[in-house]
Design an enzyme around this catalytic site. Structure first.
Site, PDB file in Angstrom:
ATOM      1  N   LEU A 172       0.811  -1.226   0.000  1.00  0.00           N
ATOM      2  CA  LEU A 172       0.000   0.000   0.000  1.00  0.00           C
ATOM      3  C   LEU A 172       0.841   1.272   0.000  1.00  0.00           C
ATOM      4  CD1 LEU A 172      -2.872   1.088  -0.049  1.00  0.00           C
ATOM      5  CD2 LEU A 172      -2.840   1.170   2.436  1.00  0.00           C
ATOM      6  N   ASP A 173       1.964   1.267   0.713  1.00  0.00           N
ATOM      7  CA  ASP A 173       2.752   2.500   0.818  1.00  0.00           C
ATOM      8  C   ASP A 173       3.884   2.562  -0.200  1.00  0.00           C
ATOM      9  OD1 ASP A 173       1.157   3.052   2.920  1.00  0.00           O
ATOM     10  OD2 ASP A 173       2.667   2.765   4.465  1.00  0.00           O
ATOM     11  N   GLU A 174       3.972   1.600  -1.094  1.00  0.00           N
ATOM     12  CA  GLU A 174       5.162   1.526  -1.942  1.00  0.00           C
ATOM     13  C   GLU A 174       4.851   1.605  -3.424  1.00  0.00           C
ATOM     14  OE1 GLU A 174       8.279   1.551  -1.167  1.00  0.00           O
ATOM     15  OE2 GLU A 174       8.324   1.140   0.979  1.00  0.00           O
TER      16      GLU A 174
END
Lengths: 292, 292, 292, 292
Positions: free
Chosen positions: C234-236
């Site tokens: 999700l954050d990458e």
């Protein structure tokens, strides 16, 4: 006894102490009593640590008021309030030692700002882990240069020489102007609070080696630089100043390095300025910066 | 007599007076004497006008200290120091009237910030020179709407109605949220110091009509917006806040207008915030803004 | 056969293919042959992946040129050059589904930009893991709302319902407008390249929970937000857009959250605009963004 | 006949011509025919002037392709399309003359960027209206220095000497690095399109003398600098680049001048870079800047 001359009567006082009622009243009363006129002041109450921080600029306007007396009065208050503080004349120019490695853009920038009188410092030495001929294109204006190579297995020895230089020269501030050596914990501790590093990255983004290549690989759209006080963890000291610049997919790692140079030198120069204007107070792992 | 409740004991004081020695000492002493704990303070000495400006946040920590007494003590000091000042509770929510024309982005943004509790205001009215159906897509949340068209030759009459609305509603601040009518000198004077305008241009760059088209024609690389207090000259009031955004040759006037909307709404919101947090003090044709 | 009307003759083509000599020549020749006038074009040769990326805007100026024929010609070239591409009319408005949790500032901002015609999208649904009454102050303008709570142990089921909604509504883009649920790898993969998330942090700085509190604890001087394509991590995902704002020691975590809202909504809006104007092409874990 | 060596085969072509159908197709076809591989290209169609602008970077990948032939082919196309153009090798380093007055920060910055290889220029001279001893702290690295005082009533003569120096040295670009003399219309016309000035103000904000004092008096919250091509009106030439920095009420005119130095040097350096990378094309009183 130093009598305050008409031209040298400005002072800066920064302090921190446990928060309690009446600190400002006490300080402004005693400053009034010694003939001081407060020209600028800023304060900050840190709720999480329950500490009080303040920066006061004042002029001694009373004829004949001695500096010794002023210092005595402040020392008394400091004891009563469990206050740590620094008091300097506004005209004060701290002695500064600059450490550098191969990249010289921060060094050259600091020297320029000093030469034109923008940065009121007194550079007492430049130390490098590279020999002087590397810097042959730079005019050191007579500032002593020290070649301190890091011989294999002799890092402790080299650091001891740096600390000796700092001691002998009376340097009150050490600036790591892209000095690419990891300081030992002992060295970092010895310089704690009096050493500013420029980290060529927007912390806490990219620690470790080659941050611009890391940024390129990650595809970020902004790169940045961070100036911070040195503590035992080289990349984790209290941050003083940061800035960023926009990049695009079309920027190569070399473009990032080029844009990075501009951010690094301006962020470092601002951090040094904040320090010598006594706008900074360390608060645990953070820095309070009283900007105007 | 209002007794300070435990939850409503915070105050903000802003003041200006002729500069002289001992102002801070006097103020902090009397605040200490009424049981106040200063939690934040900023000051500025304007050398050119020889005036002193200050903003103090404090908590009354003494049990039983009355507000009337506090106000009396400050009024006495104010008289002694020829000081003009404003004193409000930190919990205070000023009554605000918003004036708007066709473009609603600033209005919608202010209402949003108010609705989620970000902007502690009490909107008492929305007035427009366009009929309410223009704004049918906007939820006014019950805020009274006033249609005040500018009939030909009847501008003075329309302005009188606005001033009457301001008076009746008790509005302490009037926000011109892209209100595209030039105020008469009388109107501007009547609202002086209590009216904020957003100028859709980076002043003093492009005054007059269609500033984004002017910027396009001139080929500038940055556009901006300016929030300022209203004075008789609509574009020349004391500036509170400004910001810019980068543009390129490929941006059409319509792109500039679009980018401008974002700058306008955020610059206006910041200016209104500075005003209601009492961070602003007018100083002739400038504004002192005590930002944190 | 669709004949191009005088008002709907503009197209956008984005493409990527292995780099080789003559791509631009081939493309511009065949576009010329079908009566196209190129009005804007940008390209990028990625040395590390040896791939070629391009965005072309063109107008069909030839009377009677059919869209089917245009598409056929481009399909032929695409096959020859192993090219993946997207071709849309400039007047095209993609169907968009917006997912949201409690914080509504990004949602409200997107709806506003859509309502005034700034963002040429066709919102086909709003889905939330909170019930509709949470959003009672927001006018959805008739856009269908779907309450999709995440029951304990039934996350897969909820995600299936979202994907079903996406399928039924024909949504071509899913915007996570502060949707605070971690997507499963399956869900992320299903939405890959057609889902934009706003991460309320300056990546790669502060991942994980409560990034503004992390930033506060670390004492950074700038906070930021990141819009990126969703991938399994999700954050990458590939970053589309980022921005920052300056903060100081005096800003509380709440101040950071407030300032963060402004950055988040504008960064997300810009990323969505870049996507729907077909300015973005994913390139592995990066995004090429052809800004003007 | 120059044969393209493996290491010197990159070219940059910038051009402008009346807009018409097929320009890109024609150009990319003839470039393909001479064995060129386009690595980067950007274009802009200016609707208001109905002109087409383009910048193409390409590599000649065909063995044995001569430069003379390449230039001949492009010249033919240029005639057919009424196109004005510039063609240079990517490795080309233009000869640059720098003019300076008392303030040396822009000069020192340009020299630094040149010395470390960041700015691919060939400085052929430094000219000043102040004697060389003023610059005794600057290392000119052997670049010829010319003292060209402006004697009373002899401005025309001094300008003639500058133009003669430009001619003799073969300088293709003249940089006014804070050269505080107003150029005559004749001088400006003679240098038109090949002379970049840094205006120490955010145009069109504060023209005329002492812009930082004007900004201070007006109470603006941002100051800026503008780099532009010189035309007969010194402050009104086509803008290449601008930037701003935030200031506050507490900044004195001296602070503004200090902050201004940083903006001026970076804005000028960027403008010079854009010019020597052939990213700029003048378009009437505007500049098209093809940034990456």
């Amino acid at each position: 006894m130093t009598m305050l001359s008409p031209t040298a009567r400005g002072y800066i006082l920064t302090l921190s102490c446990p928060d309690r009622s009446g600190i400002v009243a006490t300080l402004s009363r005693i400053l009034f009593e010694v003939g001081a006129n407060i020209t600028e002041s800023q304060q900050y109450n840190d709720v999480s640590s329950d500490r009080f921080f303040m920066r006061i600029m004042f002029d001694i306007v009373r004829e004949g008021q001695s500096e010794a007396d002023l210092r005595g009065v402040i020392a008394d208050v400091a004891e009563n309030l469990s206050m740590s503080y620094r008091l300097n004349r506004q005209s004060y120019r701290p002695k500064v030692m600059i450490l550098v490695s191969k990249f010289d853009h921060c060094l050259v920038d600091l020297l320029y700002r000093w030469r034109i009188g923008e940065l009121p410092i007194d550079p007492v030495g430049i130390a490098a882990n590279h020999p002087e001929e590397i810097y042959r294109d730079i005019d050191f204006y007579g500032i002593p240069f020290h070649y301190l190579p890091v011989a294999k297995g002799a890092k402790a020895e080299q650091e001891a020489r740096i600390l000796a230089l700092v001691g002998e020269s009376g340097a009150e501030l050490v600036v790591l102007a892209r000095y690419m050596q990891i300081l030992s914990n002992e060295m970092a501790a010895a310089l704690s609070g009096k050493c500013i590093n420029i980290h060529h990255s927007f912390l806490p983004g990219f620690k470790g080696a080659r941050p611009y290549h890391q940024a390129y690989d990650r595809g970020v759209k902004l790169i940045g630089a961070t100036a911070h006080y040195v503590t035992s963890d080289l990349d984790e000291g209290p941050i003083i100043e940061q800035d960023v610049e926009r990049i695009s997919h079309a920027d190569s790692p070399e473009d990032l390095i080029r844009k990075g140079r501009d951010i690094e030198r301006s962020v470092l120069a601002r951090a040094v300025r904040y320090h010598i204007e006594m706008r900074t107070v360390m608060n645990g792992n953070k820095t309070i910066v009283f900007t105007s």
